[in-house]
Write a protein that holds these residues in place. Structure first.
Motif, short mmCIF file in Angstrom:
data_model
loop_
_atom_site.label_atom_id
_atom_site.label_comp_id
_atom_site.label_asym_id
_atom_site.label_seq_id
_atom_site.Cartn_x
_atom_site.Cartn_y
_atom_site.Cartn_z
N THR A 71 10.26 -0.25 15.04
CA THR A 71 11.46 0.37 15.81
C THR A 71 11.59 1.50 15.31
O THR A 71 11.78 1.39 14.01
CB THR A 71 12.41 -0.46 16.25
N SER A 72 12.04 2.64 15.84
CA SER A 72 12.27 4.04 15.29
C SER A 72 13.76 3.98 15.22
O SER A 72 14.46 5.01 14.59
CB SER A 72 11.73 5.07 16.02
N THR A 73 14.65 3.15 16.08
CA THR A 73 16.01 3.07 16.18
C THR A 73 16.63 2.62 14.48
O THR A 73 16.25 1.88 14.13
CB THR A 73 16.39 1.95 16.88
N GLY A 74 17.42 3.79 14.17
CA GLY A 74 18.02 3.62 12.82
C GLY A 74 17.05 3.92 11.65
O GLY A 74 17.38 3.60 10.43
N ALA A 75 16.13 4.52 11.90
CA ALA A 75 15.07 4.90 10.93
C ALA A 75 15.81 5.87 10.01
O ALA A 75 16.51 6.59 10.56
CB ALA A 75 13.74 5.64 11.47
N LYS A 76 15.65 5.76 8.77
CA LYS A 76 16.40 6.61 7.81
C LYS A 76 15.53 7.29 6.61
O LYS A 76 14.56 6.71 6.08
CB LYS A 76 17.43 5.58 7.12
N LYS A 77 15.57 8.68 6.38
CA LYS A 77 14.85 9.27 5.32
C LYS A 77 15.34 8.95 4.08
O LYS A 77 16.78 9.04 3.79
CB LYS A 77 15.04 10.91 5.54
N VAL A 78 14.58 8.50 3.05
CA VAL A 78 14.92 7.90 1.79
C VAL A 78 13.96 8.63 0.83
O VAL A 78 13.02 9.20 1.19
CB VAL A 78 14.98 6.48 1.60
N ASP A 79 14.17 8.45 -0.57
CA ASP A 79 13.18 8.98 -1.53
C ASP A 79 11.82 8.61 -1.23
O ASP A 79 11.58 7.40 -1.02
CB ASP A 79 13.85 8.84 -2.89
N ASN A 80 10.82 9.70 -0.97
CA ASN A 80 9.54 9.21 -1.04
C ASN A 80 9.16 8.57 0.21
O ASN A 80 7.97 8.17 0.29
CB ASN A 80 8.96 8.63 -2.27
N GLY A 81 9.79 8.50 1.17
CA GLY A 81 9.54 7.90 2.57
C GLY A 81 10.68 7.91 3.35
O GLY A 81 11.84 8.33 3.62
N TYR A 82 10.70 6.50 4.27
CA TYR A 82 11.68 6.30 5.45
C TYR A 82 11.75 4.87 5.20
O TYR A 82 10.97 3.94 5.15
CB TYR A 82 10.80 6.56 6.53
N LEU A 83 12.99 4.52 5.60
CA LEU A 83 13.34 2.87 5.77
C LEU A 83 13.29 2.51 7.44
O LEU A 83 14.17 3.31 8.09
CB LEU A 83 14.89 2.96 5.01
N GLU A 110 13.83 -0.50 10.41
CA GLU A 110 14.10 -1.99 10.53
C GLU A 110 15.04 -2.55 9.39
O GLU A 110 14.79 -3.65 9.14
CB GLU A 110 12.91 -2.82 10.67
N GLY A 111 15.74 -1.74 8.76
CA GLY A 111 16.73 -2.17 7.83
C GLY A 111 16.32 -2.48 6.19
O GLY A 111 16.77 -2.06 5.33
N ASP A 112 14.98 -2.86 6.14
CA ASP A 112 14.66 -3.14 5.02
C ASP A 112 13.09 -2.59 4.82
O ASP A 112 12.47 -3.15 3.52
CB ASP A 112 15.02 -4.50 4.38
N ILE A 113 12.60 -2.06 5.46
CA ILE A 113 10.98 -2.01 5.30
C ILE A 113 10.86 -0.25 5.07
O ILE A 113 11.02 0.33 5.72
CB ILE A 113 10.22 -2.24 6.86
N PHE A 114 9.99 -0.27 3.90
CA PHE A 114 9.81 1.02 3.22
C PHE A 114 8.52 1.57 3.90
O PHE A 114 7.55 1.18 3.65
CB PHE A 114 9.72 1.23 1.86
N LEU A 115 8.33 2.98 4.37
CA LEU A 115 7.08 3.42 4.71
C LEU A 115 6.77 4.82 4.23
O LEU A 115 7.89 5.65 4.27
CB LEU A 115 7.09 3.60 6.45
N THR A 116 5.59 4.93 3.39
CA THR A 116 5.58 6.17 3.00
C THR A 116 4.96 7.30 3.97
O THR A 116 4.39 6.77 5.13
CB THR A 116 4.61 6.20 1.82
#
Length: 269
Positions: free
Chosen positions: A49-61, A63-69
């Motif tokens: 889901t892209s709902t709530g997707a968040k930019k974090v260091d070196n990637g994106y968070l 579904e609340g706790d899944i990190f994607l580069t």
């Protein structure tokens, strides 16, 4: 995972606490640098889901706790059987390679985390190893396959992790120990860490099609997609209120593997 404060803190992939804990994602941060439409499209194309997707260091968070580069977003989806369903056990297209025998996955706890997290890690290892899977876990002090380390200051999730790559488990779990605290090491904390390790070896949220089930709030689901959530045969087609891979968990909660979780783990490993 978030705690339902929203397992949001935990929810990173562990959970947060709303008085619920949800997988690594805290849902209320609108980053100044919003996620682009192109990236949102890539996230959805991978089955998240892209709902709530968040930019974090070196990637994106997601579904609340899944990190994607960025590399994850550009990877070609594998052609796997997908069932878009309700609350059932799901895995990703990427799993840990085991071969014909057994494989040991090592876990280390960084010195940045309190000693309660060593106790919790020993308990999560006990829970997995009690199932006599083809993968076993062992705690080491260095050179681990998976390292648990403190999340950055101000992290909006309880814990977060990614998925396997190249046949190996995701190598890091970021843990927001400031939010989780040090109480309930063998129950609450162990549940959160076991959840994140579940992501590291390829499991998705049991309620990925309706996170409101464990996190509360409005319905959040990813809709139809072609990859990323493969239903595990033998697990239920109805709701599963106690699965260790639910997106959120309440503070102090405990979710040892239930019978459906055991079916899922034994089917895959």
């Amino acid at each position: 995972m978030k705690v339902n404060k929203v397992l949001s803190t935990l929810a990173v992939c562990a959970f947060t606490a709303l008085s619920f804990t949800s997988c690594s994602k805290k849902e209320n941060v609108q980053a100044p640098d919003a996620v682009s439409e192109d990236v949102l499209t890539q996230i959805k194309a991978l089955g998240f889901t892209s709902t709530g997707a968040k930019k974090v260091d070196n990637g994106y968070l997601v579904e609340g706790d899944i990190f994607l580069t960025d590399a994850d977003l550009k990877s070609a989806p594998q052609n796997e059987f997908l069932r878009v369903g309700d609350e059932e056990q799901y895995r990703t297209n990427n799993l840990v390679s085991v071969g014909t025998s057994q494989r040991t996955i090592t876990i280390a706890v960084s010195s940045t985390l309190p000693s309660a997290y060593v106790t919790a890690t020993d308990e999560l290892i006990r829970r997995y190893n009690a199932l006599n899977l083809r993968i076993r876990f062992s705690r080491v002090t260095s050179g681990a396959n998976i390292t648990l380390t403190k999340a950055p200051s101000g992290a909006g999730y309880l814990a977060s992790a990614g998925f396997p790559s190249g046949g190996n488990p995701y190598s890091q779990v970021l843990v927001n120990s400031n939010s989780i605290g040090t109480s309930y090491a063998t129950t609450y904390i162990a549940t959160i860490l076991a959840h994140e390790v579940g992501h590291c070896i390829g499991f998705r949220h049991t309620d990925y099609m309706g996170r409101q089930y464990s996190c509360g709030g409005s319905a959040v689901n990813e809709g139809a997609s072609t990859v990323g959530a493969v239903h595990i045969p033998g697990t239920p087609t109805g709701v599963d209120p106690n699965s260790w891979m639910l997106a959120c968990i309440g503070y102090g909660g405990n979710r040892p593997f239930n019978s459906n979780d055991q079916v899922a783990l034994n089917y895959i490993y």
